[in-house]
Design an enzyme around this catalytic site. Sequence first.
Site, short mmCIF file in Angstrom:
data_model
loop_
_atom_site.label_atom_id
_atom_site.label_comp_id
_atom_site.label_asym_id
_atom_site.label_seq_id
_atom_site.Cartn_x
_atom_site.Cartn_y
_atom_site.Cartn_z
N CYS A 264 33.82 -4.03 -38.63
CA CYS A 264 33.62 -2.62 -39.01
C CYS A 264 32.30 -2.07 -38.48
CB CYS A 264 33.68 -2.47 -40.53
SG CYS A 264 32.50 -3.51 -41.43
N HIS B 298 31.17 -3.03 -46.13
CA HIS B 298 31.96 -2.33 -45.11
C HIS B 298 31.13 -1.20 -44.51
CE1 HIS B 298 35.48 -1.04 -42.98
NE2 HIS B 298 35.60 0.12 -43.63
N ASN C 281 36.73 6.21 -40.95
CA ASN C 281 36.94 4.78 -41.18
C ASN C 281 37.47 4.14 -39.90
OD1 ASN C 281 37.10 2.36 -42.55
ND2 ASN C 281 38.28 3.17 -44.25
#
Length: 438
Positions: free
Chosen positions: A69, A358, A379
Site C-alpha cells: 500500500c 495501511h 485507496n
Amino acid sequence: MRKIEEKNIKVLTEKYQEKKVQNALKTVLNRAELQTILYNQEKEKQNQFKFSVEIPTLPVANQKMSGRCWIFAGLNVLREYTAKKLNVSEFEFSQNYIAFWDKFEKINYFIEIMDDFLTTDIDDRTLQHLLHMGIQDGGQWAMFVSVVEKYGVMPKEVMPETSSSSNTRIMNQVINRKLRQYAALSRKASKSELVTLKEKTLEELYTFLVTCFGMPPKIFNYEYVDKDNQYHLIENLDPKKFYNEYTEHNLTDYISIINAPTKDKPFMKTYTVPYLGNVIGGQEIKYINLNINDFKNLVIKQLENKDLVWFGSDVAYDGDRQVGFWDDQTFDYENLFEIDVDLEKDVSLDFGHSIPGHAMVITGVNLLNGKPNRFKIENSWGNQNGNKGYYVCSDSWFNKYVYQAVIKKELLTQEQKLAWEEKPIVLKPWDPMGTLAK
C-alpha cells in the site's frame, strides 16, 4: 485468582434472561450478520461524497494480495503530474519495479544488521523481534523516497505485475526462511566465511526475486496514446531519467508528521525507530509528533495548496468497505449490545488495539465554517468498492485512526521547523509507529 464457579454462571444466566433486547437480538443473529445489525445508516447519509476542497485524481490502482500500500500510495502521489505531462487520462508507475528493489534492499539491510547480533543471546528481545518479522511488504515514506531516489521509476507497462508481485505471501515465506538460515549460519562463521556467506545469500535471493518479479529493465522505450488519440514513442529512457523528467516532486522536501498521544512521545519532539529501513545510507526514518489539531491543520493546508497527502492509518475498524466510508460511529455497540468498547487513541496504541497498518492518499476535505467534517481518500484496493475505489472518512474517525501524514516542510510553523531539526529520540524496534513497514 478468582475461579469461575457454577453459581457465578447461574447468576449471569438469570441476568441475561431479563434482558429483552438481547434475547430478541439473539434470535435475529441466527440469520443476520453481526455487522448488519450494528450498522448505523444515518452515518452513511452524513458522509456524502462531496467536498469543498478536492484535487482531481486518476482512477484507483489495485495492490491485490500484497502489502504494498505504501508503494502504491507514493506512486499515486507522483503520477498525477506525469499524466498531465503526457496528456493521458490513465497512468500508473510500475509498482512491481519499486517492490523489486525494495525487497532486494531489505534483504541486504537484514543481512547487514545481523552483524550487531552475532554474539547476542538468542532470546534477546530485539533479535527475536527482527527474526520474527524478517522482511515484509510494508514500508515507511522515507523508505519509499530512498528506493525512488536510488532506482528511479518507470511506467507500469515496462515492468508489469506478475503473479508473485500481486500475491506475495509464499514468496515472503521463502525469503524469510532463507534469511533466518543466514542468521543462524552467521553466528557460527569466521570473518572470512561471513563475507562469503553474505555474498552467497544475496546472490541466491537476487536470483529468486528476478524469477518471481522479472528482471528490472535498465533501458526502455515507452509507447503511449494520449487524450487526443496521438501516438508517442519515447526511446532510450532509463528509470532515473524518467523520474527526473516526468515527475515534478522533490521527495526530500516532504517530512513525516505523526499523531501518537502516548506518554512516551511528548508532542513537538522527533522520533526514529531502530533497525527499520531498506536502503543502507538512504533517508532516515524520522517523525515529528504533533497534537491532532496541528496535525490536521497541516494536512488541510497542503490540500488547499492542491498537493496530495500520503498518510498512514488503521483501517481495521469502524468502516464499510463495500459502501466506502469510515466513521467511528458506524456501528452501535453500546445501545444494541449494552457493552462499552470505546478506547481513547493513546490507550489503543499502548494496549495493542490499534496500529498504523495501511497507507493511502488524501485527495480532498469538506470544510464547514473552516472546520473539517470529512475527507476524501484514494485507496489501492481496486474500483469494485466505495466510489469507484475512492473512500470517505469522518473527521472523528480521522482523529481516532489516522497516525501519520507526509507534509511539505515549508508548511510547518517556525517552531515546528526548529523541533524537526532536533536529534530524534530512539524508540523501541517494535514501537507502533514503525508498523507500516510490516
